[in-house]
Design a protein around this motif. Structure first.
Motif, PDB file in Angstrom:
ATOM      1  N   ALA A 680       0.822  -1.201   0.000  1.00  0.00           N
ATOM      2  CA  ALA A 680       0.000   0.000   0.000  1.00  0.00           C
ATOM      3  C   ALA A 680       0.864   1.263   0.000  1.00  0.00           C
ATOM      4  O   ALA A 680       0.577   2.233  -0.716  1.00  0.00           O
ATOM      5  N   LEU A 681       1.940   1.249   0.763  1.00  0.00           N
ATOM      6  CA  LEU A 681       2.837   2.410   0.776  1.00  0.00           C
ATOM      7  C   LEU A 681       3.511   2.598  -0.574  1.00  0.00           C
ATOM      8  O   LEU A 681       3.692   3.736  -1.035  1.00  0.00           O
ATOM      9  N   ARG A 682       3.879   1.489  -1.212  1.00  0.00           N
ATOM     10  CA  ARG A 682       4.522   1.594  -2.534  1.00  0.00           C
ATOM     11  C   ARG A 682       3.554   2.178  -3.555  1.00  0.00           C
ATOM     12  O   ARG A 682       3.921   3.038  -4.373  1.00  0.00           O
ATOM     13  N   GLN A 683       2.309   1.735  -3.541  1.00  0.00           N
ATOM     14  CA  GLN A 683       1.323   2.270  -4.467  1.00  0.00           C
ATOM     15  C   GLN A 683       1.047   3.747  -4.178  1.00  0.00           C
ATOM     16  O   GLN A 683       0.842   4.552  -5.094  1.00  0.00           O
ATOM     17  N   GLN A 684       1.051   4.094  -2.899  1.00  0.00           N
ATOM     18  CA  GLN A 684       0.858   5.507  -2.544  1.00  0.00           C
ATOM     19  C   GLN A 684       1.998   6.365  -3.078  1.00  0.00           C
ATOM     20  O   GLN A 684       1.786   7.482  -3.557  1.00  0.00           O
ATOM     21  N   LEU A 685       3.206   5.840  -3.023  1.00  0.00           N
ATOM     22  CA  LEU A 685       4.356   6.569  -3.559  1.00  0.00           C
ATOM     23  C   LEU A 685       4.228   6.755  -5.069  1.00  0.00           C
ATOM     24  O   LEU A 685       4.572   7.817  -5.608  1.00  0.00           O
ATOM     25  N   GLN A 686       3.748   5.719  -5.774  1.00  0.00           N
ATOM     26  CA  GLN A 686       3.557   5.844  -7.217  1.00  0.00           C
ATOM     27  C   GLN A 686       2.590   6.973  -7.547  1.00  0.00           C
ATOM     28  O   GLN A 686       2.806   7.738  -8.499  1.00  0.00           O
ATOM     29  N   GLN A 687       1.515   7.096  -6.771  1.00  0.00           N
ATOM     30  CA  GLN A 687       0.547   8.161  -7.015  1.00  0.00           C
ATOM     31  C   GLN A 687       1.134   9.536  -6.725  1.00  0.00           C
ATOM     32  O   GLN A 687       0.900  10.502  -7.453  1.00  0.00           O
ATOM     33  N   GLN A 688       1.924   9.622  -5.650  1.00  0.00           N
ATOM     34  CA  GLN A 688       2.469  10.926  -5.265  1.00  0.00           C
ATOM     35  C   GLN A 688       3.530  11.420  -6.237  1.00  0.00           C
ATOM     36  O   GLN A 688       3.753  12.631  -6.341  1.00  0.00           O
ATOM     37  N   GLN A 689       4.208  10.497  -6.942  1.00  0.00           N
ATOM     38  CA  GLN A 689       5.214  10.939  -7.902  1.00  0.00           C
ATOM     39  C   GLN A 689       4.584  11.759  -9.015  1.00  0.00           C
ATOM     40  O   GLN A 689       5.218  12.648  -9.586  1.00  0.00           O
ATOM     41  N   GLY A 690       3.323  11.464  -9.355  1.00  0.00           N
ATOM     42  CA  GLY A 690       2.662  12.236 -10.402  1.00  0.00           C
ATOM     43  C   GLY A 690       2.226  13.615  -9.954  1.00  0.00           C
ATOM     44  O   GLY A 690       1.870  14.453 -10.792  1.00  0.00           O
ATOM     45  N   ASP A 691       2.200  13.884  -8.651  1.00  0.00           N
ATOM     46  CA  ASP A 691       1.772  15.188  -8.138  1.00  0.00           C
ATOM     47  C   ASP A 691       2.910  16.177  -7.993  1.00  0.00           C
ATOM     48  O   ASP A 691       2.674  17.323  -7.577  1.00  0.00           O
ATOM     49  N   ILE A 692       4.130  15.747  -8.298  1.00  0.00           N
ATOM     50  CA  ILE A 692       5.274  16.646  -8.136  1.00  0.00           C
ATOM     51  C   ILE A 692       5.314  17.608  -9.316  1.00  0.00           C
ATOM     52  O   ILE A 692       5.330  17.189 -10.470  1.00  0.00           O
ATOM     53  N   PRO A 693       5.336  18.927  -9.084  1.00  0.00           N
ATOM     54  CA  PRO A 693       5.345  19.901 -10.190  1.00  0.00           C
ATOM     55  C   PRO A 693       6.727  20.021 -10.820  1.00  0.00           C
ATOM     56  O   PRO A 693       7.706  19.475 -10.320  1.00  0.00           O
ATOM     57  N   GLU A 694       6.778  20.778 -11.918  1.00  0.00           N
ATOM     58  CA  GLU A 694       8.034  21.062 -12.581  1.00  0.00           C
ATOM     59  C   GLU A 694       8.733  22.205 -11.859  1.00  0.00           C
ATOM     60  O   GLU A 694       8.231  23.325 -11.821  1.00  0.00           O
ATOM     61  N   LEU A 695       9.886  21.910 -11.269  1.00  0.00           N
ATOM     62  CA  LEU A 695      10.626  22.926 -10.493  1.00  0.00           C
ATOM     63  C   LEU A 695      12.070  23.008 -10.949  1.00  0.00           C
ATOM     64  O   LEU A 695      12.985  23.137 -10.146  1.00  0.00           O
ATOM     65  N   GLY A 696      12.313  22.883 -12.225  1.00  0.00           N
ATOM     66  CA  GLY A 696      13.693  22.917 -12.721  1.00  0.00           C
ATOM     67  C   GLY A 696      14.151  21.533 -13.130  1.00  0.00           C
ATOM     68  O   GLY A 696      13.795  20.526 -12.519  1.00  0.00           O
ATOM     69  N   GLU A 697      14.945  21.484 -14.173  1.00  0.00           N
ATOM     70  CA  GLU A 697      15.367  20.184 -14.728  1.00  0.00           C
ATOM     71  C   GLU A 697      16.158  19.365 -13.720  1.00  0.00           C
ATOM     72  O   GLU A 697      15.881  18.192 -13.507  1.00  0.00           O
ATOM     73  N   GLN A 698      17.143  19.995 -13.056  1.00  0.00           N
ATOM     74  CA  GLN A 698      17.998  19.251 -12.131  1.00  0.00           C
ATOM     75  C   GLN A 698      17.208  18.805 -10.903  1.00  0.00           C
ATOM     76  O   GLN A 698      17.341  17.677 -10.431  1.00  0.00           O
ATOM     77  N   GLY A 699      16.344  19.701 -10.369  1.00  0.00           N
ATOM     78  CA  GLY A 699      15.560  19.346  -9.192  1.00  0.00           C
ATOM     79  C   GLY A 699      14.622  18.190  -9.464  1.00  0.00           C
ATOM     80  O   GLY A 699      14.501  17.261  -8.668  1.00  0.00           O
ATOM     81  N   ASN A 700      13.915  18.233 -10.604  1.00  0.00           N
ATOM     82  CA  ASN A 700      13.018  17.132 -10.942  1.00  0.00           C
ATOM     83  C   ASN A 700      13.778  15.836 -11.193  1.00  0.00           C
ATOM     84  O   ASN A 700      13.320  14.752 -10.828  1.00  0.00           O
ATOM     85  N   GLU A 701      14.940  15.945 -11.816  1.00  0.00           N
ATOM     86  CA  GLU A 701      15.719  14.736 -12.102  1.00  0.00           C
ATOM     87  C   GLU A 701      16.199  14.070 -10.814  1.00  0.00           C
ATOM     88  O   GLU A 701      16.065  12.855 -10.643  1.00  0.00           O
ATOM     89  N   ASP A 702      16.736  14.861  -9.875  1.00  0.00           N
ATOM     90  CA  ASP A 702      17.221  14.296  -8.614  1.00  0.00           C
ATOM     91  C   ASP A 702      16.067  13.705  -7.807  1.00  0.00           C
ATOM     92  O   ASP A 702      16.175  12.610  -7.247  1.00  0.00           O
ATOM     93  N   THR A 703      14.940  14.441  -7.741  1.00  0.00           N
ATOM     94  CA  THR A 703      13.794  13.946  -6.973  1.00  0.00           C
ATOM     95  C   THR A 703      13.236  12.674  -7.579  1.00  0.00           C
ATOM     96  O   THR A 703      12.936  11.699  -6.872  1.00  0.00           O
TER      97      THR A 703
END
Length: 834
Positions: A680-703
């Motif tokens: 359940a935690l893994r599936q929750q993480l998959q959903q939350q990855q789609g909610d991360i906005p675009e905040l710069g190429e390097q920041g998004n890549e590292d995150t």
């Protein structure tokens, strides 16, 4: 000059050149076999083909070549016919209009009495004379294709052309000299000798035959002397007192001899043309090393220092010497026992990988934090060696071995017990008892259940090792567990911003009480600033969320304190100023005021921008981190209970049943239940990855990279939990927690950068590059100690060893004088570079 004289002169020149052409054509047609044979033999001789022949073979080939030349000469004489001069005149006359040469030689036969006929004849003679002005030499073509259908002359010409380009005139001269065997018999026996200096010296090879007039030779120890004695055995004999070889098994008259110089002595070649020298050892001084005895240690225990070394032929290795200074050690508590080892430790330190090693200054970065002698008095020095294994040592310095300092009381206590355990096996039971005492009342000591359970696990394992006499095998494992737990407690394993801020305040207060150095206090102050910024950001998000829930209704502030970020920054600057002035009591009082202000703080309405979505994603990830930590604690608790119940097999099954069943009879904490929660935690993480906005190429890549690694670790932990492998699941869960923290850190960095300057999208990337020691293009900026990044697969020591091997090979080849001049010059350039 009359016209007739000019005409005759032109005629003689034209017919003379034409006759020369006819003569050349006749010679080539008759003697081309002779010319081809001569060119062929000259070309072969210039390549010294005769040098590979024996005396009999040389004379046999010479006779065959002479016979071939005589035969071709005879053929040429038979074919040659000398051309006539009138033939050349006819050839020239044919090229002129009306054949004027022949016409001018004719005379009038009829009409001599007729005036008209005479006038006509005179007119004809004048016209022929005018044509003579056009007389020219006639080129004679030489065509040998028909008499040479196989192209033999072209083969001979090709060999001769190769001889001109690549042959040698000296080989032609040697062709008329006697063969080598005859030369040796005439000159008689002789000898040759060479002195090859050691490779590291980069000195040229000496030819002993050129040094006969000298009485004394100054040579380096380790130089090799090569001798060749020609002629009959016994004519020349070697006598020397330089080497350490067994002279009883040698007669001294061996044709080829080679030995290395081990000491000064005599070198004598006895014979008709012998020579004798007195050999002295040239000076090769040991290296000189200098170190001022100072360290530069950062907050995390990484130590930097510089040393200088020089040697006349170059330093090949360097190491630091550490020995415990028992005379300055305060022997109490765990240090009262007899230490396990007091032997001097030798640790390799880097030397320059490229460039000259005769004189250099090298920067060294080491971390002694894990050493049992960390923060204890030691005697420290640096030793450098040259190729002769001569050692030079710096002055001895009595210093305290630098290492990481722990300000958290619990972490410091665990590190002290780790040191006592490594100090002596006599302290094993004492360490176990102290760990039991620490964990006796966990309230107020441990911040989370996992740390408490891990301490219990460690001292239980330690007591079992003492009972089972397996302490030598488990000592390092237990010490590493104590180190990891102390680091986790010291650095903190919390995601809540307020708790992190309180931890930073406690550490700074403890450091001021313990009299920490200015550098350590500066590091802690910087950590407190970062924690306060995170906490303020969290309060800002909460205020925005509350305002959105309440709509346009004004918030009741009551007696809550309203501060801005500038107010808090000024107070922190005041605390730092007081600490720099040494007014620790006032600084501690100001720190307490800051703590109280932060507890009652309510942020004023701040700047609202485009980062709200990212802040919400960060909050969701922090909640997920806490859930994952709780699941990991529960898995660890089950593993601990299984370990404690393993001694009582009768109660194991009943205890497991109690742990795996909840109040309503459903399975909650067993492997399947834990695996389902992990899924359940893994599936929750998959959903939350789609909610991360675009905040710069390097920041998004590292995150994205960190969260993807966390998801993979969760998947492995889920599989391990379902299989009942709690130990393996804990390792995977630890990886998931680490990657989650890294993802949250990268996201918060990107958010902070966008809030500070939305147009500066590369600020975070630049900061990260500076921390990694990279330039804007991702290349190493050269600020490291040895030019090798920490992520390389090859260690600095291995690279240094490989570089030394290459350098030795270059030196060896540069001493081989039989190599070409171009190759020797290239090797010399390499040595000058390195």
């Amino acid at each position: 000059m009359s016209e007739d004289l000019k005409r005759n002169r032109r005629l003689r020149l034209a017919t003379g050149f034409t006759y020369a052409g006819l003569l050349c054509d006749a010679l080539c047609r008759a003697f081309w076999p002779l010319f081809s044979a001569v060119l062929l033999f000259v070309g072969l001789l210039s390549f010294n083909l005769h040098g590979a022949l024996s005396a009999n073979g040389f004379w046999a080939i010479s006779g065959a070549a002479g016979a071939c030349l005589l035969f071709t000469l005879w053929i040429g004489l038979r074919r040659f016919t000398l051309p006539r001069f009138h033939h050349a005149i006819m050839v020239v006359d044919k090229t002129l209009k009306g054949r004027p040469i022949q016409g001018l030689k004719e005379s009038q036969v009829t009409g001599q009495d007729d005036p008209i006929a005479q006038a006509l004849w005179a007119r004809h003679q004048a016209w022929l004379g005018a044509q003579m002005a056009e007389v020219r030499r006639v080129p004679i073509p030489i065509r040998l294709s028909r008499p040479d259908p196989f192209g033999l002359r072209f083969i001979a010409l090709f060999v001769f052309a190769l001889a001109l380009l690549f042959g040698s005139y000296s080989n032609l001269r040697s062709a008329i000299q006697p063969p080598p065997a005859a030369a040796a018999s005439i000159e008689g026996p002789q000898w040759e000798g060479w002195v090859v200096p050691p490779q590291y010296s980069r000195l040229p090879t000496l030819y002993l035959n050129d040094l006969i007039e000298r009485e004394t030779l100054s040579l380096l120890k380790g130089s090799r002397i090569d001798l060749r004695l020609y002629g009959e055995v016994g004519t020349y004999r070697l006598s020397e007192t330089l080497s350490a070889r067994n002279k009883d098994t040698l007669t001294g008259s061996e044709p080829e001899q080679s030995f290395e110089i081990a000491s000064a002595g005599l070198l004598d070649i006895e014979g008709p043309l012998g020579a004798s020298w007195r050999v002295e050892l040239a000076p090769d001084l040991p290296p000189e090393v200098n170190w001022d005895g100072t360290f530069d240690t950062d907050f995390y225990g990484e130590t930097t220092f510089e040393y200088a070394a020089e040697d006349d032929f170059g330093v090949v290795s360097a190491s630091l010497s550490l020995s415990l200074d028992l005379s300055r050690l305060e022997r109490r508590y765990g240090l009262e026992a007899t230490p396990r080892s007091t032997e001097t430790l030798m640790l390799e330190v880097p030397i320059p990988l490229a460039g000259k090693r005769g004189e250099f200054t090298q920067k060294v970065v080491e971390d002694f934090s894990k050493s049992v002698w960390a923060n204890l008095p030691v005697v420290f020095s640096i030793i450098a060696k040259d190729d002769l294994d001569q050692a030079g040592q710096s002055a001895l310095h009595q210093v305290t071995l630098p290492g990481r300092k722990f300000f958290d009381p619990l972490a410091a206590a665990l590190i002290e017990q780790r040191r006592d355990l490594l100090w002596s096996d006599e302290n094993a039971l004492r360490v176990a008892n102290i760990l039991r005492a620490i964990s006796h009342r966990k309230e107020g000591v441990f911040r989370n259940e996992a740390d408490y359970l891990q301490v219990r696990f460690i001292y239980t394992d330690l007591e079992a090792a003492v009972r089972q006499s397996t302490l030598p095998e488990k000592r390092e494992v237990i010490a590493e567990a104590l180190w990891e737990l102390a680091l986790e407690i010291e650095e903190g394993d919390v995601s809540d911003a307020r708790e992190r801020m309180e931890r930073a305040q406690e550490r700074l207060s403890q450091a001021m009480k313990n009299g920490a150095s200015d550098e350590e206090i500066a590091e802690l102050m910087q950590e407190l600033r970062r924690a306060n910024q995170d906490y303020m950001r969290q309060l800002s998000r909460e205020a925005q969320r509350q305002q959105a829930e309440q709509g346009d209704q004004p918030q009741q502030q009551g007696e809550a304190l309203t501060l801005t970020q500038d107010d808090i920054q000024k107070l922190m600057d005041r605390i730092q100023e007081l600490m720099e002035q040494g007014r620790m009591a006032e600084a501690e009082q100001a720190l307490e005021e800051l703590r109280q202000l932060m507890e009652n703080l309510q942020m004023t309405e701040g700047q609202q921008g485009d980062g709200q979505r990212g802040e919400g994603a960060a909050e969701d990830l922090e909640d997920l981190l806490r859930d994952q930590q709780n699941l990991s604690d529960e898995a660890f608790r089950q593993l601990q209970e299984q370990f404690e119940n393993s001694d009582n097999s009768g109660e194991t099954r009943e205890g497991q049943s109690r742990n795996q069943m909840s109040g309503d009879g459903q399975r909650q904490a067993g492997p399947d239940g834990l695996g389902s929660r992990q899924q359940a935690l893994r599936q929750q993480l998959q959903q939350q990855q789609g909610d991360i906005p675009e905040l710069g190429e390097q920041g998004n890549e590292d995150t994205s990279r960190s969260l993807s690694d966390a998801e993979e670790a969760m998947r492995r932990a889920e599989e391990a939990l379902r299989e009942g492998d709690l130990s393996g699941a804990l390792d995977d869960q630890a990886d998931a927690l680490s990657n989650l923290r890294e993802g949250i850190r990268s996201l918060n960095q990107a958010l902070a950068q966008s809030e500070a300057d939305p147009n500066d999208a590369d600020g975070t990337q630049q900061s990260q590059r500076q921390q990694r020691g990279e330039d804007p293009l991702g290349r190493n900026d050269g600020q490291g100690t040895s030019g090798v990044s920490q992520g390389d697969d090859v260690s600095t020591q291995d690279m240094a060893q490989r570089a030394q091997e290459l350098l030795d090979e270059i030196r060896r080849r540069s001493g081989e004088m039989d190599r070409s001049t171009q190759e020797l010059e290239y090797l010399k350039r390499l040595l000058d570079k390195f």
